[in-house]
Design an enzyme around this catalytic site. Structure first.
Site, short mmCIF file in Angstrom:
data_model
loop_
_atom_site.label_atom_id
_atom_site.label_comp_id
_atom_site.label_asym_id
_atom_site.label_seq_id
_atom_site.Cartn_x
_atom_site.Cartn_y
_atom_site.Cartn_z
N THR A 35 11.26 -7.09 -12.30
CA THR A 35 10.49 -8.43 -12.74
C THR A 35 9.54 -8.47 -11.46
O THR A 35 9.70 -8.59 -10.38
CB THR A 35 11.70 -9.56 -12.54
OG1 THR A 35 12.89 -9.22 -13.44
CG2 THR A 35 11.12 -10.91 -12.74
N GLN A 90 -7.89 -0.07 3.70
CA GLN A 90 -8.68 -0.75 4.66
C GLN A 90 -9.77 -1.23 4.10
O GLN A 90 -10.69 -1.96 5.01
CB GLN A 90 -8.77 0.26 5.86
CG GLN A 90 -7.63 0.47 6.54
CD GLN A 90 -7.20 -0.68 7.34
OE1 GLN A 90 -7.90 -1.54 7.72
NE2 GLN A 90 -5.83 -0.63 7.75
N HIS A 147 -1.67 -7.38 2.61
CA HIS A 147 -1.47 -7.95 3.86
C HIS A 147 -2.81 -7.45 4.75
O HIS A 147 -2.89 -7.52 5.81
CB HIS A 147 -0.36 -7.71 4.78
CG HIS A 147 -0.10 -6.19 4.99
ND1 HIS A 147 -0.16 -5.93 6.29
CD2 HIS A 147 0.44 -5.25 4.47
CE1 HIS A 147 0.18 -4.64 6.62
NE2 HIS A 147 0.59 -4.13 5.44
N GLY A 197 0.63 -1.14 0.08
CA GLY A 197 -0.24 0.15 -0.25
C GLY A 197 0.85 1.27 -0.17
O GLY A 197 0.57 2.41 -0.51
N CYS A 202 3.15 6.93 24.38
CA CYS A 202 3.72 7.48 25.66
C CYS A 202 5.14 7.78 25.41
O CYS A 202 6.12 7.19 24.94
CB CYS A 202 3.61 6.44 26.72
SG CYS A 202 1.94 6.08 27.14
N ASN A 233 -7.83 3.94 8.89
CA ASN A 233 -7.34 2.70 9.40
C ASN A 233 -7.47 2.82 11.12
O ASN A 233 -7.58 1.67 11.49
CB ASN A 233 -5.88 2.68 9.07
CG ASN A 233 -5.23 3.79 9.35
OD1 ASN A 233 -5.47 4.84 8.66
ND2 ASN A 233 -4.06 3.73 10.17
#
Length: 378
Positions: free
Chosen positions: A238, A180, A202, A72, A323, A152
């Site tokens: 390729t 998404q 993925h 992506g 954090c 997302n």
């Protein structure tokens, strides 16, 4: 030891059986170069083209309009930089939004260093872009509008068809990051009205390292990788046959999962369960209705998201705050939505998948009730 419960499907999905089966022959056989016109190369070439067709069916486009990428991020980079470099004679202005993925925001910022002018459109409390704001931002120098299909983090689905219509009326190419949404909700390029669309393997139960970019025929775009002219001259290198066939098979398999009604029903039950435990101490991020069916992003008010997850051993989910040296910083998305820091610092995203069960979610609720000392709402 706590059972492992995976609720981070927006971050990455497992590889579906169909993709695994499609890859097997290409691990040991069919090792030829797809560009080689002989007995070893032709099976690889045929497999890549079959996979291209499978992706095209899911996106509702012609196979020639699909190119394979490394994922992506590359697809977004190619769309944004490719349009900019190919259209500098027309202008230098790009319109995007405040809730885009870094794979969109950072290419835009990079192009600013080269002279591009970038307008970042704000969003409302739900993370929605107002199409009228996009219309008002247009100038005679605008060469690209890029607005994600769905966010997302919070799952809000943007009004892409409305914005695409504005773009089309202005004669400006329109790109959407659909990483998404592909495989979760309809992402037909004709229904959306887009000129470019990015997909990530993925996120659709294919392996990492593979993606696709839809480029409407006739769109003027510079190749992202220059070389020997692979992918009809639009991306040299390729082709990764192994991963391309996996993405094709995953896209074909995804067609029966569009809408994810079971995941949506479980997501809503999870939200009801959280409200039953925490009452007003839990709030929702994202649009209550115009949202991905598998995504629930909530704030545990007065808590820190990372600490909430630490109290849920075995549960894989994401937090919307970070954090640093004792302070908590909201994600850019939550900040752009105007989420109050006291709420947003406790943001946690639960994203469900095809394999998620209600028993798993019940266990999560039970853990929360026990470890976080929740009390039923009065």
């Amino acid at each position: 030891m706590s059972r492992k419960i995976y609720l981070d499907f927006n971050a990455s999905t497992p590889i579906c059986p169909e993709a695994v089966d499609a890859m097997r022959p290409f691990l040991f056989e069919h090792y030829g170069n797809p560009s080689s016109p002989h007995w070893a190369g032709m099976p690889a070439k045929d497999a890549v083209e079959k996979a291209r067709g499978q992706v095209a069916v899911l996106l509702g486009c012609d196979p020639i309009e699909v190119i394979f990428t490394s994922g992506g991020s590359e697809s977004n980079n190619h769309a944004i930089k490719g349009i900019y470099f190919a259209n500098r004679d027309r202008g230098d202005h790009i319109i995007t939004t405040a809730v885009e993925h870094p794979a969109t925001i950072h290419p835009c910022r990079f192009l600013e260093k080269l002279g591009a002018k970038v307008t970042v459109i704000p969003v409302d409390r739900f993370g929605l872009v107002d199409p009228d704001d996009v219309r008002k931002a247009l100038t005679s120098k605008t060469i690209l509008i890029t607005v994600m299909h769905a966010n997302n983090e919070v799952g809000t689905i943007e009004r892409v068809p409305e914005i695409a219509a504005i773009s089309r009326e202005a004669g400006v190419p329109f790109h959407t990051d659909a990483a998404q949404t592909v495989g979760k909700i309809p992402a037909d390029v004709e229904e959306l009205g887009v000129d470019l669309l990015s997909a990530a393997g993925h996120k659709v139960y294919a392996p990492k390292g593979i993606g696709a970019l839809y480029i409407r025929e006739g769109t003027k775009i510079e190749p992202f990788v220059h070389g020997a002219g692979h992918e009809a001259g639009r991306r040299a290198g390729t082709e990764n046959v192994l991963l391309a066939v996996a993405l094709g098979a995953a896209c074909e398999a995804a067609r029966k999962w569009i809408g994810m009604p079971k995941a949506q029903a479980m997501r809503d039950r999870l939200w009801d369960g959280l409200r039953g435990i925490f009452g007003e101490k839990v709030t929702l991020n994202g649009h209550p209705a115009e949202r991905l069916p598998n995504t629930l992003n909530v704030n545990f008010v007065g808590r820190v998201g990372a600490e909430v997850l630490a109290m849920l051993p075995g549960v894989a989910a994401s937090t919307g705050s970070a954090c640093h040296a004792g302070s908590v910083t909201l994600s850019p998305v939550l900040a752009a939505m105007g989420v109050p820091p006291k709420e947003g610092m406790g943001a946690v995203r639960f994203s469900l998948g095809r394999a998620t069960t209600w028993e798993e979610l019940e266990e999560v609720l039970a853990k929360m009730k026990t470890t976080m000392n929740g009390r039923p709402a009065q």
